[in-house]
Design an enzyme around this catalytic site. Structure first.
Site, mmCIF file in Angstrom:
data_model
loop_
_atom_site.group_PDB
_atom_site.id
_atom_site.type_symbol
_atom_site.label_atom_id
_atom_site.label_comp_id
_atom_site.label_asym_id
_atom_site.label_seq_id
_atom_site.Cartn_x
_atom_site.Cartn_y
_atom_site.Cartn_z
ATOM 1 N N SER A 150 -5.522 -2.277 -4.252
ATOM 2 C CA SER A 150 -4.733 -3.040 -3.388
ATOM 3 C C SER A 150 -4.149 -2.272 -2.225
ATOM 4 O O SER A 150 -3.907 -1.140 -2.548
ATOM 5 C CB SER A 150 -3.546 -3.666 -4.189
ATOM 6 O OG SER A 150 -2.765 -4.380 -3.310
ATOM 7 N N TYR A 164 3.261 -2.318 -9.993
ATOM 8 C CA TYR A 164 1.876 -2.787 -9.397
ATOM 9 C C TYR A 164 1.296 -1.791 -8.454
ATOM 10 O O TYR A 164 0.395 -1.368 -8.550
ATOM 11 C CB TYR A 164 1.911 -4.244 -9.006
ATOM 12 C CG TYR A 164 0.619 -4.707 -8.240
ATOM 13 C CD1 TYR A 164 -0.351 -5.094 -9.079
ATOM 14 C CD2 TYR A 164 0.339 -4.682 -6.886
ATOM 15 C CE1 TYR A 164 -1.641 -5.707 -8.403
ATOM 16 C CE2 TYR A 164 -0.639 -5.338 -6.246
ATOM 17 C CZ TYR A 164 -1.795 -5.485 -7.099
ATOM 18 O OH TYR A 164 -2.859 -5.982 -6.574
#
Length: 265
Positions: A150, A164
């Protein structure tokens, strides 16, 4: 050069968990579908039985070949068995996509240690296990591994999810370490840094109290292009990395984000 005829692809986290607003699909499923459309025999691994079966059914209806396997990507024995079943069914593994992931909102003061560890495990340990059991077969096939990371691994994206972000940053470094470790075997290992992508996960895990229209508008506004990307955008990048078109591309962290990674603020 993006044809995958005669190859086998295994997509961890490739199930179809249900279509989101406006027919939105997840990244794993779209990548599996794209690989199948390009001629690969695809294995979709998902812990959700219905999601795995749904993906296989839809890919078959589209004219592709897909085998569903139910396995939890955090279960080492299940991951090893999924790889073994794939090799038994198709004789080889040419492409591995590690797609399992989840967000976890909250900073250190809000998260429990168990929440932190689970976020790291889901986003990082699953990539390790996918690599551990599939790499010997990729070496035999001189294949390609694609890890879905990401842009949050390298930039602040507006969401408070440091667990995350940290886990995805670790995925990046694992990707590059494996790329060099296995480079002389002919295996290539790359990662896609997905940006603001219109997927069911965005509505399911990042919605808060907002409705679908508000979520979509807010995420569109965050993108430099004024609109989110789609799972298909990520799938096309994955196809490039899986195919001979990227035969000399190794250790790359490829943003698919409309330029988000180069914008400051």
């Amino acid at each position: 050069m993006t044809g995958l005829d005669g190859r086998t692809a295994i997509v961890f986290g490739g199930g179809h968990s249900g279509t989101g607003p406006g027919g939105v699909n997840g990244i794993g499923y779209e990548c599996a579908l794209t690989f199948a459309r390009s001629g690969a025999s695809v294995v979709v691994v998902d812990r959700d039985r219905e999601a795995a079966l749904r993906a296989a059914k839809l890919i078959a209806e589209d004219g592709g070949t897909c085998r569903p396997i139910v396995a939890d990507a955090l279960d080492e024995r299940a991951m090893a068995a999924a790889v073994d079943e794939t090799v038994t069914a198709y004789g080889r593994i040419d492409i591995v996509q590690n797609n399992v992931g989840t967000t976890q909102l909250g900073g250190p003061e809000e998260l429990t240690l168990d929440q932190w560890r689970r976020a790291v495990a889901i986003n990082l340990d699953t990539v390790f296990l996918g690599a551990k059991y599939a790499l010997p077969h990729l070496v035999a096939a001189r294949g390609s591994m694609i890890n879905v990371s990401s842009v949050a691994s390298i930039r602040w994206t507006g969401y408070p999810y440091p667990a995350y972000s940290a886990a995805k940053a670790a995925v990046n470094q694992l990707t590059q370490s494996l790329a060099i470790l296995y480079a002389d075997t002919g295996v290539r290992v790359n990662a896609i840094l997905a940006g603001l992508i219109d997927t069911p996960l965005a509505y399911r895990e990042l919605s808060g109290d907002a409705d679908t229209v508000a979520i979509k508008a807010a995420r569109n506004a965050k993108s430099p292009t004024g609109i989110m990307g789609t799972a298909r955008d990520v799938a096309e990048a994955a196809l490039f990395l899986a195919s001979d078109a990227s035969s000399y591309v190794n250790g790359v962290l490829l943003p698919v984000d409309g330029g988000l990674h180069v914008r400051a603020g």
